[in-house]
Every structure is written in structure tokens, then in C-alpha cells.
Motif scaffolding. Structure first.
Motif, PDB file in Angstrom:
ATOM      1  N   SER A 135     -95.368  43.828   9.910  1.00  0.00           N
ATOM      2  CA  SER A 135     -94.037  43.627  10.450  1.00  0.00           C
ATOM      3  C   SER A 135     -92.927  43.862   9.442  1.00  0.00           C
ATOM      4  CB  SER A 135     -93.917  42.191  10.989  1.00  0.00           C
ATOM      5  OG  SER A 135     -94.137  41.255   9.956  1.00  0.00           O
ATOM      6  N   SER A 136     -93.272  44.147   8.205  1.00  0.00           N
ATOM      7  CA  SER A 136     -92.247  44.241   7.173  1.00  0.00           C
ATOM      8  C   SER A 136     -91.374  45.466   7.365  1.00  0.00           C
ATOM      9  CB  SER A 136     -92.898  44.279   5.785  1.00  0.00           C
ATOM     10  OG  SER A 136     -93.768  45.364   5.680  1.00  0.00           O
TER      11      SER A 136
ATOM     12  N   VAL B 183     -92.281  49.687   8.568  1.00  0.00           N
ATOM     13  CA  VAL B 183     -93.381  50.171   7.739  1.00  0.00           C
ATOM     14  C   VAL B 183     -94.644  50.288   8.571  1.00  0.00           C
ATOM     15  CG1 VAL B 183     -94.846  49.590   5.777  1.00  0.00           C
ATOM     16  CG2 VAL B 183     -92.391  49.203   5.654  1.00  0.00           C
ATOM     17  N   ARG B 184     -95.357  51.399   8.394  1.00  0.00           N
ATOM     18  CA  ARG B 184     -96.638  51.612   9.074  1.00  0.00           C
ATOM     19  C   ARG B 184     -97.762  51.390   8.073  1.00  0.00           C
ATOM     20  NH1 ARG B 184     -96.403  57.511  11.196  1.00  0.00           N
ATOM     21  NH2 ARG B 184     -98.589  57.020  11.555  1.00  0.00           N
TER      22      ARG B 184
ATOM     23  N   GLU C 144     -94.270  46.200  -8.359  1.00  0.00           N
ATOM     24  CA  GLU C 144     -94.369  45.007  -7.511  1.00  0.00           C
ATOM     25  C   GLU C 144     -93.864  45.211  -6.088  1.00  0.00           C
ATOM     26  OE1 GLU C 144     -92.758  40.354  -7.576  1.00  0.00           O
ATOM     27  OE2 GLU C 144     -91.853  41.878  -8.862  1.00  0.00           O
ATOM     28  N   THR C 145     -92.747  45.894  -5.898  1.00  0.00           N
ATOM     29  CA  THR C 145     -92.150  45.994  -4.565  1.00  0.00           C
ATOM     30  C   THR C 145     -92.388  47.351  -3.911  1.00  0.00           C
ATOM     31  OG1 THR C 145     -89.997  46.714  -5.452  1.00  0.00           O
ATOM     32  CG2 THR C 145     -90.370  44.337  -5.217  1.00  0.00           C
ATOM     33  N   ALA C 146     -93.301  48.134  -4.448  1.00  0.00           N
ATOM     34  CA  ALA C 146     -93.611  49.434  -3.857  1.00  0.00           C
ATOM     35  C   ALA C 146     -94.316  49.278  -2.514  1.00  0.00           C
ATOM     36  CB  ALA C 146     -94.490  50.244  -4.803  1.00  0.00           C
ATOM     37  N   ILE C 147     -94.129  50.270  -1.654  1.00  0.00           N
ATOM     38  CA  ILE C 147     -94.775  50.318  -0.340  1.00  0.00           C
ATOM     39  C   ILE C 147     -95.384  51.702  -0.168  1.00  0.00           C
ATOM     40  CG2 ILE C 147     -94.449  50.223   2.156  1.00  0.00           C
ATOM     41  CD1 ILE C 147     -92.019  48.387   1.635  1.00  0.00           C
ATOM     42  N   ILE C 148     -96.657  51.740   0.189  1.00  0.00           N
ATOM     43  CA  ILE C 148     -97.344  53.002   0.504  1.00  0.00           C
ATOM     44  C   ILE C 148     -97.914  52.861   1.909  1.00  0.00           C
ATOM     45  CG2 ILE C 148     -99.162  54.611  -0.145  1.00  0.00           C
ATOM     46  CD1 ILE C 148     -99.039  53.454  -2.974  1.00  0.00           C
ATOM     47  N   GLU C 149     -97.495  53.719   2.805  1.00  0.00           N
ATOM     48  CA  GLU C 149     -97.974  53.645   4.181  1.00  0.00           C
ATOM     49  C   GLU C 149     -99.383  54.240   4.310  1.00  0.00           C
ATOM     50  OE1 GLU C 149     -94.036  53.453   6.975  1.00  0.00           O
ATOM     51  OE2 GLU C 149     -94.966  55.416   6.719  1.00  0.00           O
ATOM     52  N   ASP C 150     -99.863  54.309   5.557  1.00  0.00           N
ATOM     53  CA  ASP C 150    -101.191  54.833   5.836  1.00  0.00           C
ATOM     54  C   ASP C 150    -101.291  56.332   5.527  1.00  0.00           C
ATOM     55  OD1 ASP C 150    -101.760  52.335   6.826  1.00  0.00           O
ATOM     56  OD2 ASP C 150    -101.580  52.908   8.937  1.00  0.00           O
TER      57      ASP C 150
ATOM     58  N   VAL D 127     -93.314  55.063   0.112  1.00  0.00           N
ATOM     59  CA  VAL D 127     -94.000  56.331   0.361  1.00  0.00           C
ATOM     60  C   VAL D 127     -94.505  56.299   1.800  1.00  0.00           C
ATOM     61  CG1 VAL D 127     -95.871  57.864  -0.332  1.00  0.00           C
ATOM     62  CG2 VAL D 127     -94.667  56.504  -2.060  1.00  0.00           C
ATOM     63  N   ARG D 128     -93.979  57.183   2.626  1.00  0.00           N
ATOM     64  CA  ARG D 128     -94.326  57.180   4.052  1.00  0.00           C
ATOM     65  C   ARG D 128     -95.661  57.894   4.306  1.00  0.00           C
ATOM     66  NH1 ARG D 128     -91.380  53.277   6.625  1.00  0.00           N
ATOM     67  NH2 ARG D 128     -89.182  53.421   6.055  1.00  0.00           N
TER      68      ARG D 128
END
Length: 289
Positions: free
Chosen positions: A7-8, A17-18, A187-193, A217-218
Motif C-alpha cells: 500500500s505504500s 508502488v507495485r 534505506e529508503t530505496a524502492i525497487i518494484e517487481d 525503480v519501477r
């Protein structure tokens, strides 16, 4: 993965975010294929009989095998295998989504890496897979308030696999971390599927900023070897970052960027470069062309 990831919504981006929501996987079927290949190796290669029996043939499910493999790799004087294996096995048993996520990573490796011909190989031999699997455990611990133990597993991952992923980072499923050496995630990085990442990639911050300060990163993105992506920039869905590039600004979806600093050099030649794994800077000028 855990519910906070589903849900983020990242700061500075209107797009949700996926993470681990692009499909399911037949974990039992994958496990059966791993066992079948393990039986063949056990009969063919005497030098691997002990390892294969201990990690695969003596286990009843993928979670048990994964716990045993990681315990063998991560064991140290301050955390022996006898201590680690029940700890890891218990975490994996308590949260089946960790096993499902790792199963999707295994499938992604088989599908995208021409040097891999079975899911057994990354489970036994590929440190990129083992590093991501250990991250998943450290993230599980981090989100449940066991932060010191999470940081301990981060430290082990850095020491053993030369991969440094902060346990607070959010990483989706179907990840190919190819070769893996010197991969760093803040720490706050996001990597999707469904993202593919080569060695020596950095998802870093810029200076002493606090809060959301690492990249997003989508899905479908391919990050070439040695790419450095710095700050809260967003790499759009289906984009490609050329090897050795330094990215300081957002990359629009389906664009290819390269250089220091990185600039757009064209459209991605594939809708999902992560799946095609073509690292050449082949571009198309128009999406319809």
C-alpha cells in the motif's frame, strides 16, 4: 511481502508502488523441479552429494531448503549454523510470502539468465539470489521491530556476498541480481517487481539528507553494470540505464539513458528491458515505430 509494501506510496510520486503483486507462482511445482534436478546431481556428481542431500533431498519444502542453504553460507563464530538454521527456518515458516517471493526470484533467474538452466543452480550457487533472500529475511525482521537482528543480517550479507542492502529498503519480487558484487541499496530505496540489476549498481542518497532520499525503480527496468542512481529520483517503468551511467534526475518510462551525467539517448527497444536483458544501447525513436 508484508502489507506495508503493498500500500505504500513514495513521496514526490502520485503513482502507487507495485511490490509483489504482479502474479502468483506455483511454489510446490518449483520445489518438485528442484528436487528432481537435485536427485540427478546426487547421482552424477559425487563431490556434491553431501551438499545436495543436506540442503535439498533431506528437506520437505522450499522454505526448509532455503533456510538450510542460507544457514550454511552465513554461519560464523558469533552465529553458528546450529543457531541460524532454526532461526531462519522459523522465520520462513511463519511468513510464507517470503518463500513465495524467493520462488519468484528463482523463476526470474531461470527465465532471464542464459547461464542458468535450472532453479537449483541459483539456490545452491548464485550469491545474487542468496543476497536478495537474506535481505527479505532482514526486511521481515525490520518491519517487526527486531532492528538489531535485521542489521546483523545486513552485515552478514555485506561480508559474505559483497552486497549491502539496508533492511528498510522495499524490494519487490521477480528480481534478477546478476553477478551481484558491490550492489548497494540505501534505506529508503524502492525497487518494484520484475527488475533486473547487474553488478556494481548503487541506489544511493546525496549527502546528509533525511527522509525519502534514495531512488525509486519501477517495474521492468534494467540497470546496467556500474550504474549509480543518486537521490530521490524515479526510474520510470520499462526504462533502461546504461552501464557506468550516473543518474541524477528522473528517467521517464520506456526511455534509455546513458552517460555521466546520464542523458536520454532514445526509447527502450523493449517494453520491459528487465525481461529482455539486452544491455546494448539499442533504442527506438518512437514508441509506435
Amino acid at each position: 511481502m508484508d502489507s506495508d509494501q503493498h500500500s505504500s506510496e513514495p513521496a514526490g510520486s502520485a503513482k502507487p508502488v507495485r511490490i509483489c503483486n504482479s502474479g502468483s507462482i506455483d511454489v510446490d511445482g518449483l520445489w518438485q523441479s528442484i528436487q528432481a534436478r537435485a536427485e540427478e546431481i546426487h547421482d552424477e556428481e559425487m563431490g556434491l552429494q553431501s551438499l545436495v542431500h543436506d540442503v535439498i533431498l533431506s528437506k520437505s519444502c522450499l522454505g526448509q531448503a532455503l533456510g538450510a542453504r542460507l544457514a550454511r553460507k552465513l554461519a560464523r563464530e558469533d552465529a553458528t549454523r546450529e543457531e541460524l538454521q532454526p532461526l531462519l527456518g522459523g522465520i520462513l515458516a511463519d511468513d510464507p510470502t517470503l518463500v513465495a517471493s524467493s520462488a519468484r526470484d528463482l523463476s526470474a533467474i531461470v527465465e532471464r539468465d542464459p547461464a542458468c538452466d535450472s532453479a537449483l543452480q541459483p539456490l545452491l550457487f548464485f550469491k545474487g539470489f542468496m543476497a536478495i533472500a537474506t535481505y527479505r529475511i532482514s526486511h521481515h525482521l525490520w518491519t517487526r521491530g527486531r532492528r538489531e537482528l535485521a542489521l546483523y543480517f545486513q552485515s552478514l550479507t555485506s561480508e559474505v556476498f559483497a552486497v549491502d542492502i539496508h533492511p528498510a529498503a522495499k524490494i519487490g519480487c521477480g528480481i534478477l541480481l546478476d553477478h551481484a558484487t558491490s550492489f548497494v541499496v540505501g534505506e529508503t530505496a524502492i525497487i518494484e517487481d520484475d527488475v533486473s540489476i547487474l553488478h556494481e549498481v548503487t541506489l544511493g542518497g546525496t549527502g546528509k539528507m533525511t527522509g525519502d532520499r534514495h531512488p525509486i525503480v519501477r517495474s521492468g527496468v534494467l540497470l546496467g553494470a556500474g550504474a549509480k542512481i543518486l537521490g530521490r529520483v524515479e526510474i520510470g517503468e520499462g526504462a533502461k540505464v546504461g552501464a557506468g551511467s550516473v543518474v541524477l534526475n528522473d528517467v521517464p518510462p520506456h526511455k534509455t539513458v546513458a552517460g555521466v551525467p546520464a542523458e536520454i539517448v532514445g526509447e527502450s527497444a523493449d517494453d520491459a528491458p528487465a525481461l529482455a536483458m539486452d544491455q546494448r544501447l539499442l533504442c527506438r525513436k518512437n514508441r509506435g515505430g
